[in-house]
Design a protein around this motif. Structure first.
Motif, PDB file in Angstrom:
ATOM      1  N   PHE A  88      31.379  23.895 -34.093  1.00  0.00           N
ATOM      2  CA  PHE A  88      31.845  23.116 -32.672  1.00  0.00           C
ATOM      3  C   PHE A  88      31.473  21.837 -32.449  1.00  0.00           C
ATOM      4  O   PHE A  88      30.250  21.247 -33.232  1.00  0.00           O
ATOM      5  CB  PHE A  88      31.043  23.849 -31.572  1.00  0.00           C
ATOM      6  CG  PHE A  88      31.685  25.330 -31.177  1.00  0.00           C
ATOM      7  CD1 PHE A  88      32.881  25.287 -30.169  1.00  0.00           C
ATOM      8  CD2 PHE A  88      31.331  26.440 -31.413  1.00  0.00           C
ATOM      9  CE1 PHE A  88      33.481  26.444 -29.868  1.00  0.00           C
ATOM     10  CE2 PHE A  88      31.823  27.538 -31.199  1.00  0.00           C
ATOM     11  CZ  PHE A  88      32.845  27.465 -30.231  1.00  0.00           C
ATOM     12  N   GLN A  89      32.356  20.969 -31.979  1.00  0.00           N
ATOM     13  CA  GLN A  89      31.959  19.621 -31.447  1.00  0.00           C
ATOM     14  C   GLN A  89      32.060  19.645 -30.119  1.00  0.00           C
ATOM     15  O   GLN A  89      33.492  19.545 -29.580  1.00  0.00           O
ATOM     16  CB  GLN A  89      32.905  18.657 -32.270  1.00  0.00           C
ATOM     17  CG  GLN A  89      32.168  16.991 -32.098  1.00  0.00           C
ATOM     18  CD  GLN A  89      33.175  16.316 -32.576  1.00  0.00           C
ATOM     19  OE1 GLN A  89      33.986  16.547 -33.404  1.00  0.00           O
ATOM     20  NE2 GLN A  89      32.849  14.785 -32.459  1.00  0.00           N
ATOM     21  N   PHE A  90      31.331  19.457 -29.304  1.00  0.00           N
ATOM     22  CA  PHE A  90      31.074  19.561 -27.974  1.00  0.00           C
ATOM     23  C   PHE A  90      30.841  17.838 -27.430  1.00  0.00           C
ATOM     24  O   PHE A  90      30.678  17.026 -28.159  1.00  0.00           O
ATOM     25  CB  PHE A  90      29.732  20.046 -27.414  1.00  0.00           C
ATOM     26  CG  PHE A  90      29.765  21.359 -27.626  1.00  0.00           C
ATOM     27  CD1 PHE A  90      30.540  22.385 -26.844  1.00  0.00           C
ATOM     28  CD2 PHE A  90      29.123  22.029 -28.514  1.00  0.00           C
ATOM     29  CE1 PHE A  90      30.341  23.925 -26.854  1.00  0.00           C
ATOM     30  CE2 PHE A  90      29.062  23.532 -28.607  1.00  0.00           C
ATOM     31  CZ  PHE A  90      29.822  24.455 -28.026  1.00  0.00           C
ATOM     32  N   GLN A  91      31.273  17.525 -26.145  1.00  0.00           N
ATOM     33  CA  GLN A  91      31.082  16.435 -25.695  1.00  0.00           C
ATOM     34  C   GLN A  91      29.641  16.597 -25.149  1.00  0.00           C
ATOM     35  O   GLN A  91      29.388  17.395 -24.520  1.00  0.00           O
ATOM     36  CB  GLN A  91      31.799  16.068 -24.447  1.00  0.00           C
ATOM     37  CG  GLN A  91      31.677  14.856 -23.767  1.00  0.00           C
ATOM     38  CD  GLN A  91      32.480  14.168 -22.559  1.00  0.00           C
ATOM     39  OE1 GLN A  91      33.781  14.491 -22.789  1.00  0.00           O
ATOM     40  NE2 GLN A  91      31.993  13.811 -21.636  1.00  0.00           N
ATOM     41  N   GLY A  92      28.779  15.591 -25.538  1.00  0.00           N
ATOM     42  CA  GLY A  92      27.601  15.447 -24.892  1.00  0.00           C
ATOM     43  C   GLY A  92      27.485  15.801 -23.525  1.00  0.00           C
ATOM     44  O   GLY A  92      27.905  14.888 -22.848  1.00  0.00           O
ATOM     45  N   GLY A  93      26.307  16.315 -22.773  1.00  0.00           N
ATOM     46  CA  GLY A  93      26.334  16.526 -21.762  1.00  0.00           C
ATOM     47  C   GLY A  93      27.239  17.819 -21.034  1.00  0.00           C
ATOM     48  O   GLY A  93      27.009  18.227 -19.978  1.00  0.00           O
ATOM     49  N   PHE A  94      28.075  18.223 -22.034  1.00  0.00           N
ATOM     50  CA  PHE A  94      29.016  19.391 -21.605  1.00  0.00           C
ATOM     51  C   PHE A  94      29.204  20.539 -22.685  1.00  0.00           C
ATOM     52  O   PHE A  94      30.006  20.875 -23.076  1.00  0.00           O
ATOM     53  CB  PHE A  94      30.491  18.878 -21.193  1.00  0.00           C
ATOM     54  CG  PHE A  94      30.669  17.903 -20.026  1.00  0.00           C
ATOM     55  CD1 PHE A  94      30.656  18.361 -18.848  1.00  0.00           C
ATOM     56  CD2 PHE A  94      30.434  16.557 -20.272  1.00  0.00           C
ATOM     57  CE1 PHE A  94      30.730  17.576 -17.847  1.00  0.00           C
ATOM     58  CE2 PHE A  94      30.388  15.673 -19.003  1.00  0.00           C
ATOM     59  CZ  PHE A  94      30.467  16.303 -17.816  1.00  0.00           C
ATOM     60  N   SER A  95      27.901  20.706 -23.300  1.00  0.00           N
ATOM     61  CA  SER A  95      27.708  21.387 -24.255  1.00  0.00           C
ATOM     62  C   SER A  95      27.384  22.966 -23.728  1.00  0.00           C
ATOM     63  O   SER A  95      26.737  23.095 -22.595  1.00  0.00           O
ATOM     64  CB  SER A  95      26.387  21.153 -25.487  1.00  0.00           C
ATOM     65  OG  SER A  95      26.949  20.036 -25.787  1.00  0.00           O
ATOM     66  N   GLY A  96      27.663  24.156 -24.405  1.00  0.00           N
ATOM     67  CA  GLY A  96      27.206  25.200 -24.319  1.00  0.00           C
ATOM     68  C   GLY A  96      25.568  25.180 -24.832  1.00  0.00           C
ATOM     69  O   GLY A  96      25.392  24.613 -25.492  1.00  0.00           O
ATOM     70  N   GLN A  97      25.038  26.203 -23.984  1.00  0.00           N
ATOM     71  CA  GLN A  97      23.754  26.198 -24.493  1.00  0.00           C
ATOM     72  C   GLN A  97      23.399  27.570 -25.172  1.00  0.00           C
ATOM     73  O   GLN A  97      23.926  27.930 -26.088  1.00  0.00           O
ATOM     74  CB  GLN A  97      22.700  26.117 -23.204  1.00  0.00           C
ATOM     75  CG  GLN A  97      22.406  24.712 -22.906  1.00  0.00           C
ATOM     76  CD  GLN A  97      21.580  24.507 -21.812  1.00  0.00           C
ATOM     77  OE1 GLN A  97      21.476  25.157 -20.935  1.00  0.00           O
ATOM     78  NE2 GLN A  97      20.524  23.357 -21.915  1.00  0.00           N
ATOM     79  N   LYS A  98      22.757  28.659 -24.401  1.00  0.00           N
ATOM     80  CA  LYS A  98      22.507  29.933 -24.696  1.00  0.00           C
ATOM     81  C   LYS A  98      24.054  30.627 -25.074  1.00  0.00           C
ATOM     82  O   LYS A  98      25.036  30.689 -23.850  1.00  0.00           O
ATOM     83  CB  LYS A  98      21.881  30.833 -23.913  1.00  0.00           C
ATOM     84  CG  LYS A  98      21.941  32.194 -24.540  1.00  0.00           C
ATOM     85  CD  LYS A  98      20.783  33.225 -23.528  1.00  0.00           C
ATOM     86  CE  LYS A  98      20.723  34.486 -23.889  1.00  0.00           C
ATOM     87  NZ  LYS A  98      20.178  35.358 -22.992  1.00  0.00           N
ATOM     88  N   SER A  99      24.365  30.926 -26.266  1.00  0.00           N
ATOM     89  CA  SER A  99      25.827  31.355 -26.485  1.00  0.00           C
ATOM     90  C   SER A  99      25.853  32.705 -27.334  1.00  0.00           C
ATOM     91  O   SER A  99      24.770  32.791 -28.015  1.00  0.00           O
ATOM     92  CB  SER A  99      26.707  30.143 -27.211  1.00  0.00           C
ATOM     93  OG  SER A  99      26.715  28.919 -26.341  1.00  0.00           O
ATOM     94  N   GLU A 100      26.923  33.166 -27.436  1.00  0.00           N
ATOM     95  CA  GLU A 100      27.303  34.438 -28.345  1.00  0.00           C
ATOM     96  C   GLU A 100      28.482  34.427 -29.077  1.00  0.00           C
ATOM     97  O   GLU A 100      29.504  34.315 -28.425  1.00  0.00           O
ATOM     98  CB  GLU A 100      26.839  35.491 -27.329  1.00  0.00           C
ATOM     99  CG  GLU A 100      26.865  36.977 -28.065  1.00  0.00           C
ATOM    100  CD  GLU A 100      26.527  37.883 -27.063  1.00  0.00           C
ATOM    101  OE1 GLU A 100      25.427  38.542 -27.142  1.00  0.00           O
ATOM    102  OE2 GLU A 100      27.325  38.079 -25.815  1.00  0.00           O
TER     103      GLU A 100
END
Length: 111
Positions: A35-47
């Protein structure tokens, strides 16, 4: 999100959980994903949840992205890599954004 162009992205609505579901045309073995997220808009705890061709859930495992702009690679448990799947669901139970929004610039699957 899949076109490898930096100016396109996928973004969620507000709230949690958010999810992305990918249905594959043919069952495939998946060993890792990035995954490449935008910083500040990332998933955290994920599954990650994987499904077989008949729709049965065959695997579920957590992953924990960092709040960075760079691509992040996640390996799938070795015991599952040889089993083909037809659908993957990425569930983001929380986000680094105050409103629960997530922005993804790139998502790749690796066999």
């Amino acid at each position: 999100m899949f076109d490898t162009r930096e100016e396109t992205s996928w973004n969620s609505d507000e709230g949690t959980p958010q999810f992305i579901t990918i249905s594959l045309e043919e069952p495939q073995k998946v060993a890792a994903f990035s995954f490449q997220f935008q910083g500040g808009f990332s998933g955290q705890k994920s599954e990650l949840i994987m499904y077989s061709a008949d729709g049965a859930q065959v695997h579920q495992e957590p992953f924990y992205p960092e709040d960075i702009n760079s691509p992040q690679l996640f390996q799938i448990a070795e015991s599952v890599r040889e089993n083909p799947c037809s659908k993957l669901k990425f569930v983001f139970e929380s986000s680094t954004d105050l409103f629960g929004r997530i922005i993804v610039y790139d998502l790749q699957l690796f066999g």
